[in-house]
Write an enzyme that holds these catalytic residues in place. Structure first.
Site, PDB file in Angstrom:
ATOM      1  N   TYR A  79       0.838  -1.201   0.000  1.00 37.82           N
ATOM      2  CA  TYR A  79       0.000   0.000   0.000  1.00 37.82           C
ATOM      3  C   TYR A  79       0.877   1.256   0.000  1.00 37.82           C
ATOM      4  CZ  TYR A  79      -2.592   3.981   1.449  1.00 37.82           C
ATOM      5  OH  TYR A  79      -3.087   5.255   1.492  1.00 37.82           O
ATOM      6  N   GLY A  80       0.461   2.244  -0.767  1.00 37.34           N
ATOM      7  CA  GLY A  80       1.225   3.486  -0.941  1.00 37.34           C
ATOM      8  C   GLY A  80       1.844   4.065   0.310  1.00 37.34           C
TER       9      GLY A  80
ATOM     10  N   SER B 232      -8.858  15.081   5.386  1.00 32.91           N
ATOM     11  CA  SER B 232      -9.730  16.082   6.011  1.00 32.91           C
ATOM     12  C   SER B 232      -9.871  17.315   5.133  1.00 32.91           C
ATOM     13  CB  SER B 232      -9.175  16.512   7.363  1.00 32.91           C
ATOM     14  OG  SER B 232      -9.058  15.432   8.223  1.00 32.91           O
ATOM     15  N   GLY B 233      -9.719  17.140   3.823  1.00 36.16           N
ATOM     16  CA  GLY B 233      -9.919  18.268   2.921  1.00 36.16           C
ATOM     17  C   GLY B 233      -8.657  19.069   2.660  1.00 36.16           C
ATOM     18  N   LYS B 234      -7.522  18.516   3.019  1.00 41.87           N
ATOM     19  CA  LYS B 234      -6.268  19.247   2.814  1.00 41.87           C
ATOM     20  C   LYS B 234      -5.972  19.443   1.323  1.00 41.87           C
ATOM     21  CE  LYS B 234      -2.378  17.356   4.065  1.00 41.87           C
ATOM     22  NZ  LYS B 234      -1.438  16.723   4.935  1.00 41.87           N
ATOM     23  N   THR B 235      -6.157  18.374   0.552  1.00 37.07           N
ATOM     24  CA  THR B 235      -5.897  18.472  -0.894  1.00 37.07           C
ATOM     25  C   THR B 235      -6.850  19.483  -1.528  1.00 37.07           C
ATOM     26  OG1 THR B 235      -5.209  16.177  -0.866  1.00 37.07           O
ATOM     27  CG2 THR B 235      -5.682  17.114  -3.021  1.00 37.07           C
TER      28      THR B 235
ATOM     29  N   ARG C  69     -11.387  17.611  11.463  1.00 31.49           N
ATOM     30  CA  ARG C  69     -12.839  17.450  11.390  1.00 31.49           C
ATOM     31  C   ARG C  69     -13.405  17.511  12.789  1.00 31.49           C
ATOM     32  NH1 ARG C  69     -15.221  14.994   6.841  1.00 31.49           N
ATOM     33  NH2 ARG C  69     -13.562  14.741   5.332  1.00 31.49           N
TER      34      ARG C  69
ATOM     35  N   PHE D 246     -15.145  24.233   0.627  1.00 36.89           N
ATOM     36  CA  PHE D 246     -14.556  24.288  -0.730  1.00 36.89           C
ATOM     37  C   PHE D 246     -14.175  25.727  -1.103  1.00 36.89           C
ATOM     38  CE2 PHE D 246     -17.339  20.539  -0.379  1.00 36.89           C
ATOM     39  CZ  PHE D 246     -16.323  19.601  -0.354  1.00 36.89           C
TER      40      PHE D 246
HETATM   41  C1  OXD Z   1      -1.741  10.515   3.120  1.00 37.48           C
HETATM   42  C2  OXD Z   1      -2.039  10.350   4.545  1.00 37.48           C
HETATM   43  O1  OXD Z   1      -1.746   9.524   2.373  1.00 37.48           O
HETATM   44  O2  OXD Z   1      -1.924  11.337   5.269  1.00 37.48           O
HETATM   45  O3  OXD Z   1      -1.453  11.655   2.716  1.00 37.48           O
HETATM   46  O4  OXD Z   1      -2.398   9.254   4.974  1.00 37.48           O
HETATM   47 MN    MN Z   2      -1.038  13.013   4.271  1.00 35.96          MN
END
Ligand code: OXD
Ligand code: MN
Length: 585
Positions: free
Chosen positions: A203-204, A256-259, A401, A494
């Site tokens: 997993y990434g 939590s909406g960071k992106t 959140r 948003f």
């Molecule tokens: C991410 C994480 O993948 O914070 O960025 O889990």
């Molecule tokens: Mn992250």
């Protein structure tokens, strides 16, 4: 036995990598130089093995879908370890292993783990290659999937090789897929050795070692030693219609909406405002010209797909429709990716596990399904992204959140008060990590899972950095997620979040906007705050400071802060009691 000498023209690095290769005993070793044909080779191998599915070339050129083992879909914090001499060094928020014992155990576990397989060696740079704060690393992996993703999210190849061959200090990461046995899964970090060993996962967040493992956990320990900071923060450059630019960074727990904030589009009435992205997930911060500057160590996004759509994040939608690897999303009959948030599930949908979609089996896309996309595809990248000196940060945000208590925005009185607010950050858990979703937990500075040493020392490091920086960023706490009595989100979020950023910019650049002094910090006065589409009554609710609720919050957070014992900086306790007194007045 496989020998692999001569990969690097530097005796020490060559021996270091060669010894690991010998231990893993693969049938073949391939060093990756970051060339497009290497990426194509990895992709065609994965297509051949059925690990990737090619998506619609017309609508999603050069895009692929990967499905992971259902037991391996998110970060597993229970298997994540900081390996040091003493448990104290790792602190109460980390799992700990004795570094000598762990190394011995893990080196035994990975002996011959690559037998019969091909091994990939990926030298990489994190951060702008010319920056003195950029770092080099080497990931050794038996996973073509990891190698392909890694080529997107870090600068793999010759720039790193050159620096390694000059003898530059670096981080070594060893990743072995093995049997994906969750009981033998270890994501082990050795800050002293600058070493990462990740096994039984693909997993990434567990296996793309340049990201959470290197750029946060190991780099955090390096940063403490060397006097800079590594933060789980997005960062943007906001330019006003007058042409003045402000750097804003923000720490938010995973998912939590960071992106979405990093990729915000100003609403229609924000004529002449511009937002440019520096980072969606991680920044490294350092003193520069009396202030603080940030660089983004990463070269790509590894973002959460569900919830992303033309309304919530049009800029992400524009970035991820080419040259992207999707993991664990659903598949339409048009051979396009699909996830919850894109409307009604289309007919004939195949879910993330390759089954015909049936809501009885849960969502079509895994809630933590991801896109891996080169950052250069982002349409509004800041030109500071490639600058060696990075981007100046004027304001820092902490947020999570919270459906109750925390106002939409408020400003800390000073750096130490801001550090306390960061240390007290609590948020509801999300699907980015295996475990129960929606429980409130302490996640200081959104770094709880990513700090490679005792978090009490991390708080002390923040305080120390504050002493060294003359022109300190102002610190804000924000919360987009407050709900009303009927359980509905009050704030539309948003693009509308831009109104909060505008208030912050006006405050951080000299306090033009009015604010009300409250026990928890400076809250916007209702007259000064442009609350956009919500009513004045709703805006008042959003900005309301619930003193009783905050006193309860302090009581709830206290045991967490106490868990650090004597190591907890006294100055923070001082701030804690000052806050308590203000609330009791
Ligand atoms: C991410 C994480 O993948 O914070 O960025 O889990
Ligand atoms: Mn992250």
């Amino acid at each position: 036995m496989m020998t692999s000498r001569g990969l690097f023209q530097n005796e020490d690095v060559d021996k270091e990598v060669g010894d690991v290769v010998e231990l893993l005993n693969p049938k073949k070793v391939t060093m990756l130089h970051g060339k497009p044909e290497e990426y194509e080779m990895l992709v065609s191998r994965l297509l051949g093995e059925g690990r990737l599915i090619k998506l619609n070339e017309t609508t999603y050129p050069n895009c692929y879908l990967a499905r992971s083992n259902p037991n391996d879909v998110a970060r597993t914090e229970q298997n994540t370890y900081i390996c040091t001499d003493s448990k104290e060094e790792a602190g109460p928020t980390n799992n700990w292993l004795d570094r000598r014992e762990a190394k011995e155990m893990l080196f035994k576990l990975i002996a011959n783990a690559s037998a019969g397989k091909e091994l990939y060696v990926l030298p990489y740079v994190l951060g702008p290659n010319g920056s003195e704060y950029s770092q080099v690393g080497i990931e050794i992996t038996d996973s073509a999937y990891v190698a392909a993703n890694q080529m997107i999210i870090a600068l793999v190849g010759d720039a790193a090789i050159e620096r390694l061959e000059k003898g530059e200090e670096h981080v070594l990461g060893i990743h072995q897929t093995m049997q994906l046995d969750p009981n033998k899964r270890y994501i082990a970090h050795f800050p002293k050795e600058r070493l990462i060993i990740s096994v039984n996962t693909d997993y990434g967040g567990n296996a793309l070692l340049s990201k959470k493992c290197h750029a946060l956990r190991i780099a955090s320990a390096i940063a403490k030693e060397k006097g800079f900071m590594t933060e789980h923060m997005m960062a943007i450059e906001v330019t006003t219609p007058e042409g003045k630019s402000y750097g804003i960074s923000g720490a938010f727990p995973s998912s939590s909406g960071k992106t979405n904030l990093a990729m915000i589009n100003p609403p229609e009435d924000f004529k002449g405002w511009k937002v440019r992205l520096l980072s969606d997930d991680i920044i490294w911060l350092f003193e520069h010209g009396g202030g603080v500057n940030a660089i983004n160590p990463e070269y790509g996004f590894f973002g959460v797909a569900p919830g992303t759509n033309d309304k919530t994040n049009p800029n992400a939608m524009r970035s991820i429709n080419s040259n992207t690897i999707f993991t664990n999303v659903a598949l339409t009959t048009e051979i396009e990716p699909w996830w919850e948030g894109l409307g009604e599930p289309p007919q004939g949908l195949i879910d993330w596990q390759g089954r015909s979609y049936d809501p009885k089996n849960g969502p079509a896309a895994h809630p933590n399904s991801r896109f891996t996309t080169p950052i250069r595809q982002y349409p509004y990248l800041s030109d500071k992204y490639t600058a060696a000196e990075g981007m100046k940060i004027n304001a820092m945000l902490f947020g999570g959140r919270r459906t109750t208590l925390v106002p939409l925005v408020f400003e800390a009185y000073n750096w130490a008060h801001g550090v306390l607010l960061g240390a007290m950050l609590r948020a509801e858990t999300t699907a980015a990590v295996v475990g129960k979703v929606g429980v409130v937990r302490n996640d200081p500075m959104a770094m709880r899972p990513f700090c490679g040493y005792n978090m009490a020392d991390y708080f002390a490091h923040w305080l120390k950095m504050g002493e060294q920086i003359r022109d300190k960023p102002k610190i804000y706490m924000i919360n987009w997620f407050r709900k009303d009595e009927n359980g509905k989100y009050i704030w539309p979020g948003f693009g509308e979040n831009m109104r909060v950023l505008k208030w912050i910019i006006e405050r951080a650049s000299g306090g033009a906007r009015d604010a009300v002094e409250t026990p928890i910090g400076m809250v916007p006065s209702i007259e000064s705050f442009d609350y956009g589409k919500v009513s004045r009554e709703q805006a008042e609710k959003l900005l309301y400071v619930d003193k009783e609720g905050w006193l309860k919050e302090l009581e709830e957070v206290k045991p967490f802060l106490e868990s650090f014992g004597e190591r907890m900086p006294r100055e923070l306790w001082g701030e804690f009691y000052k806050l308590k007194e203000r609330l009791e007045e």
